[in-house]
Enzyme design. Sequence first.
Site, short mmCIF file in Angstrom:
data_model
loop_
_atom_site.label_atom_id
_atom_site.label_comp_id
_atom_site.label_asym_id
_atom_site.label_seq_id
_atom_site.Cartn_x
_atom_site.Cartn_y
_atom_site.Cartn_z
N CYS A 158 25.74 45.57 40.05
CA CYS A 158 25.80 44.17 40.49
C CYS A 158 25.69 43.99 42.00
O CYS A 158 24.69 43.46 42.48
CB CYS A 158 27.09 43.54 39.98
SG CYS A 158 27.22 43.65 38.19
N ALA A 209 38.08 50.74 52.74
CA ALA A 209 36.97 51.45 53.40
C ALA A 209 36.75 52.79 52.71
O ALA A 209 37.69 53.41 52.23
CB ALA A 209 37.30 51.67 54.87
C1 UGA Z 1 31.45 42.93 40.74
C2 UGA Z 1 32.32 41.72 41.07
O1 UGA Z 1 33.57 42.16 41.58
C3 UGA Z 1 32.56 40.88 39.81
O2 UGA Z 1 33.31 39.73 40.13
C4 UGA Z 1 31.21 40.48 39.24
O3 UGA Z 1 31.36 39.72 38.05
C5 UGA Z 1 30.40 41.73 38.93
O4 UGA Z 1 30.22 42.49 40.13
C6 UGA Z 1 29.09 41.30 38.38
O5 UGA Z 1 28.31 40.69 39.10
O6 UGA Z 1 28.86 41.47 37.18
P1 UGA Z 1 31.90 45.29 39.60
O7 UGA Z 1 30.48 45.62 39.97
O8 UGA Z 1 32.39 45.60 38.25
O9 UGA Z 1 32.17 43.74 39.83
O10 UGA Z 1 32.81 46.11 40.60
P2 UGA Z 1 33.76 45.79 41.84
O11 UGA Z 1 35.17 45.93 41.42
O12 UGA Z 1 33.37 44.56 42.52
O13 UGA Z 1 33.41 47.04 42.76
C7 UGA Z 1 32.09 47.19 43.27
C8 UGA Z 1 31.99 48.39 44.16
O14 UGA Z 1 32.69 48.17 45.38
C9 UGA Z 1 32.55 49.70 43.60
O15 UGA Z 1 31.65 50.74 43.87
C10 UGA Z 1 33.85 49.88 44.34
O16 UGA Z 1 34.23 51.22 44.44
C11 UGA Z 1 33.51 49.27 45.69
N1 UGA Z 1 34.66 48.80 46.46
C12 UGA Z 1 35.47 47.83 45.97
C13 UGA Z 1 34.92 49.33 47.71
O17 UGA Z 1 34.19 50.20 48.21
N2 UGA Z 1 35.99 48.87 48.43
C14 UGA Z 1 36.82 47.91 47.95
O18 UGA Z 1 37.77 47.55 48.67
C15 UGA Z 1 36.54 47.38 46.69
#
Ligand code: UGA
Length: 444
Positions: A270, A262
């Site tokens: 993405c 959170a």
């Molecule tokens: C995401 C997906 O995780 C990938 O599997 C996918 O391939 C990619 O999009 C895409 O479509 O190309 P990404 O955007 O690199 O990957 O980043 P994430 O690690 O998913 O994080 C996304 C966002 O969620 C970040 O801003 C992160 O800080 C946030 N987040 C993540 C949270 O706020 N809480 C969490 O518990 C995890």
Amino acid sequence: MRLSVIGCGYLGAVHAAAMASIGHEVVGIDVDPRKIESLSRGEAPFFEPDLQELLTAGVASGRLRFTTDMAAASGSSVHFIGVGTPQQKDGYAADLTYVNAAVDALLPYLRPGDIVAGKSTVPVGTAAELAPRIEATGATLVWNPEFLREGWAVQDTIDPDRLVVGVSSRSFLARSTTGDEAHAADILREVYHPAVAKGTPFIVTDWATAELVKVAANAFLATKISFINAMAEIAEVTGADVTQLADAIGHDARIGRRFLGAGIGFGGGCLPKDIRAFSARAEELGRGESVTFLREVDAINLRRRERAVQLVVDALGGQVFEKKVTVLGAAFKPYSDDIRDSPALDVAVRLRGLGASITVTDPAAIDNARRLHPQLDYVEDRDEAIRGADAIVLVTEWDEYRRELTPEHASTLTSGRVVVDGRNGWDAAAWRAAGWTYYGMGRP
Ligand code: UGA
């Protein structure tokens, strides 16, 4: 194998370099000459761990080259399409301009037997729409979605947790996967040989399923984050602690702890645009109600940014005018310089809009952030950035901030003793014990 990769952004550049590193001969093609010049020199045009090493080695080996000339695609047996599909300027749907342009530019260079492998994230139905043009050349279209995470892109490309290949729905449904489609799937197995050899799940399906796997995965991840952020909202009015709640429910293997962080929510190129494009596509298909919840997922996500801003305002006594606030992070997540739809920058910009004097620091994303928001002050050095601050706000959980910045050290630099932890990355007790007023997201 000889491969072409069309589109050399976060997805394509990594894909090209990773494919060269596993032995293929690869040409990366992009319309942006600046990007191509940088890649041709073996220099990564953006920050992504391990990419630089792969580029240097690939270019030096002669197996990896980059060009703006689409003619260089001729002679490759597989052509990956990895161009962007941003949100449309005037709506929620995905803008397919770049995908269409890439395919049109590629058509003259396709030969019978070639495979065009779509990797871009597209609305379900896109492959079926593109196919007639591609098939008219004798080439075969497959959809091979990408699941890489920025920050882990190299590892995710070479060693993914699954590979999905969508082939022509007609032949797949007729179970006649003995012709071109079976051949296409086999060629893709050969492309990804190290992952296939170690037994990575390799799912052959139809185009529509392959396209949906991608958006469903991102929709699920976004929903998981917004779920825990919704719990944070409830925690905030009940005195509960959402991080302990996440730990406790995360022990249930059916739920799992990952993506239950959170905080100020998700951003990037993405998740936000993919859930919006999915909603838009579902509407077009007459099934908008099936994914109405994604609107709520989006709304919860955006509310968290506002909440972080409110916490800073409250923490500074009800107004931030001319207060010096240091924002730790600009990238949408650590280990990336990507600022697309960055919640971190959004918080910084909103605080500035309220009159705060904002200093932003980030180990990788300052140049990108400055281009988009020149009105903010940027300081590269972390300690210089927090010197004299009335409050510090953690918005991107880089190790430099989350692990390495101790409250004792911060106390020697700041003038105030207020921290707002937008990522719930710090040990609240440790900051409080050192005399700080600590505010988390969904924590007492
Ligand atoms: C995401 C997906 O995780 C990938 O599997 C996918 O391939 C990619 O999009 C895409 O479509 O190309 P990404 O955007 O690199 O990957 O980043 P994430 O690690 O998913 O994080 C996304 C966002 O969620 C970040 O801003 C992160 O800080 C946030 N987040 C993540 C949270 O706020 N809480 C969490 O518990 C995890």
